[in-house]
Design a protein around this motif. Structure first.
Motif, PDB file in Angstrom:
ATOM      1  N   PRO A 111       0.817  -1.223   0.000  1.00 26.00           N
ATOM      2  CA  PRO A 111       0.000   0.000   0.000  1.00 26.00           C
ATOM      3  C   PRO A 111       0.848   1.269   0.000  1.00 26.00           C
ATOM      4  O   PRO A 111       0.505   2.250  -0.669  1.00 26.00           O
ATOM      5  CB  PRO A 111      -0.815  -0.113   1.300  1.00 26.00           C
TER       6      PRO A 111
ATOM      7  N   LEU B 217       2.166   1.760  -3.459  1.00 24.47           N
ATOM      8  CA  LEU B 217       1.070   2.142  -4.354  1.00 24.47           C
ATOM      9  C   LEU B 217       0.488   3.518  -4.020  1.00 24.47           C
ATOM     10  O   LEU B 217      -0.358   4.025  -4.747  1.00 24.47           O
ATOM     11  CB  LEU B 217      -0.047   1.086  -4.276  1.00 24.47           C
ATOM     12  N   GLU B 218       0.935   4.067  -2.893  1.00 20.89           N
ATOM     13  CA  GLU B 218       0.444   5.365  -2.414  1.00 20.89           C
ATOM     14  C   GLU B 218      -1.070   5.352  -2.186  1.00 20.89           C
ATOM     15  O   GLU B 218      -1.786   6.258  -2.587  1.00 20.89           O
ATOM     16  CB  GLU B 218       0.856   6.504  -3.357  1.00 20.89           C
ATOM     17  N   VAL B 219      -1.525   4.267  -1.538  1.00 25.99           N
ATOM     18  CA  VAL B 219      -2.928   4.134  -1.139  1.00 25.99           C
ATOM     19  C   VAL B 219      -2.957   3.713   0.327  1.00 25.99           C
ATOM     20  O   VAL B 219      -1.965   3.208   0.858  1.00 25.99           O
ATOM     21  CB  VAL B 219      -3.711   3.108  -1.993  1.00 25.99           C
TER      22      VAL B 219
ATOM     23  N   PHE C  49      -6.168  -0.834  -0.092  1.00 25.42           N
ATOM     24  CA  PHE C  49      -5.505  -2.040  -0.590  1.00 25.42           C
ATOM     25  C   PHE C  49      -6.276  -3.290  -0.177  1.00 25.42           C
ATOM     26  O   PHE C  49      -6.504  -4.187  -0.988  1.00 25.42           O
ATOM     27  CB  PHE C  49      -4.057  -2.093  -0.090  1.00 25.42           C
TER      28      PHE C  49
ATOM     29  N   TRP D 204      -9.260  -3.782  -2.337  1.00 25.46           N
ATOM     30  CA  TRP D 204      -8.900  -4.326  -3.641  1.00 25.46           C
ATOM     31  C   TRP D 204      -8.768  -5.844  -3.588  1.00 25.46           C
ATOM     32  O   TRP D 204      -9.129  -6.531  -4.541  1.00 25.46           O
ATOM     33  CB  TRP D 204      -7.587  -3.732  -4.129  1.00 25.46           C
TER      34      TRP D 204
ATOM     35  N   VAL E  70      -9.439  -0.936  -9.756  1.00 28.66           N
ATOM     36  CA  VAL E  70      -8.054  -0.585  -9.461  1.00 28.66           C
ATOM     37  C   VAL E  70      -7.506   0.037 -10.736  1.00 28.66           C
ATOM     38  O   VAL E  70      -7.655  -0.526 -11.823  1.00 28.66           O
ATOM     39  CB  VAL E  70      -7.232  -1.836  -9.070  1.00 28.66           C
ATOM     40  N   SER E  71      -6.886   1.199 -10.610  1.00 30.05           N
ATOM     41  CA  SER E  71      -6.386   1.891 -11.805  1.00 30.05           C
ATOM     42  C   SER E  71      -5.252   1.099 -12.462  1.00 30.05           C
ATOM     43  O   SER E  71      -4.549   0.321 -11.812  1.00 30.05           O
ATOM     44  CB  SER E  71      -5.906   3.298 -11.452  1.00 30.05           C
TER      45      SER E  71
ATOM     46  N   ASP F 133      -2.380   2.005 -13.586  1.00 27.51           N
ATOM     47  CA  ASP F 133      -1.025   2.252 -13.098  1.00 27.51           C
ATOM     48  C   ASP F 133      -0.741   1.466 -11.818  1.00 27.51           C
ATOM     49  O   ASP F 133       0.351   0.946 -11.627  1.00 27.51           O
ATOM     50  CB  ASP F 133      -0.756   3.740 -12.911  1.00 27.51           C
ATOM     51  N   LYS F 134      -1.742   1.338 -10.965  1.00 33.04           N
ATOM     52  CA  LYS F 134      -1.578   0.559  -9.726  1.00 33.04           C
ATOM     53  C   LYS F 134      -1.469  -0.935 -10.050  1.00 33.04           C
ATOM     54  O   LYS F 134      -0.658  -1.646  -9.463  1.00 33.04           O
ATOM     55  CB  LYS F 134      -2.739   0.800  -8.755  1.00 33.04           C
TER      56      LYS F 134
ATOM     57  N   ILE G 271       2.042  -1.672 -11.201  1.00 31.86           N
ATOM     58  CA  ILE G 271       3.000  -1.774 -10.085  1.00 31.86           C
ATOM     59  C   ILE G 271       2.880  -3.146  -9.422  1.00 31.86           C
ATOM     60  O   ILE G 271       3.884  -3.816  -9.158  1.00 31.86           O
ATOM     61  CB  ILE G 271       2.756  -0.647  -9.054  1.00 31.86           C
ATOM     62  N   ILE G 272       1.650  -3.574  -9.177  1.00 28.88           N
ATOM     63  CA  ILE G 272       1.416  -4.878  -8.545  1.00 28.88           C
ATOM     64  C   ILE G 272       1.910  -5.998  -9.451  1.00 28.88           C
ATOM     65  O   ILE G 272       2.558  -6.951  -8.997  1.00 28.88           O
ATOM     66  CB  ILE G 272      -0.080  -5.061  -8.201  1.00 28.88           C
TER      67      ILE G 272
END
Length: 109
Positions: free
Chosen positions: A34, A37-39, A44, A47, A58-59, A61-62, A65-66
């Motif tokens: 998290p 991901l800056e959330v 998280f 999600w 979930v966008s 871009d996120k 990253i995942i």
């Protein structure tokens, strides 16, 4: 509900991939992903348990990253539902939307 249903009704396969990690890595990932991901931790967590019929997304871009974290080939491997596929032939076959209908629903400004 069967255990397999718990996996198949999820919108994303994030939790499935997390659970494949060794226990220590799982704990670190659950705590630090998290942040990466800056959330919030709560976001998280949501999600992880989103169901297929959920409106929340979930966008991209996120998801990217995942996906990189789990060393997947693409974000498609995280998505647990069918994505509509189009090619030029299908697009040509589609009927044009009625412009009046679009205006009626205030879909353009």
């Amino acid at each position: 509900m069967k255990k397999t249903d718990l996996v198949t009704d999820k919108k994303y396969r994030i939790l499935e991939y997390l659970k494949k990690l060794p226990h220590e890595e799982y704990k670190i990932a659950k705590k630090k992903l998290p942040l990466a991901l800056e959330v919030s931790t709560r976001t998280f967590e949501r999600w992880l348990y989103l169901t297929i019929d959920s409106k929340m997304e979930v966008s991209a871009d996120k998801l990217a990253i995942i996906s990189h974290f789990f060393e997947l080939d693409s974000i498609d491997e995280l998505i647990n539902y069918k994505i509509k596929q189009f090619n030029i032939k299908k697009l040509k076959a589609m009927k044009d939307l009625d412009i009046n209908l679009i205006k009626d629903f205030d879909l353009i400004k």
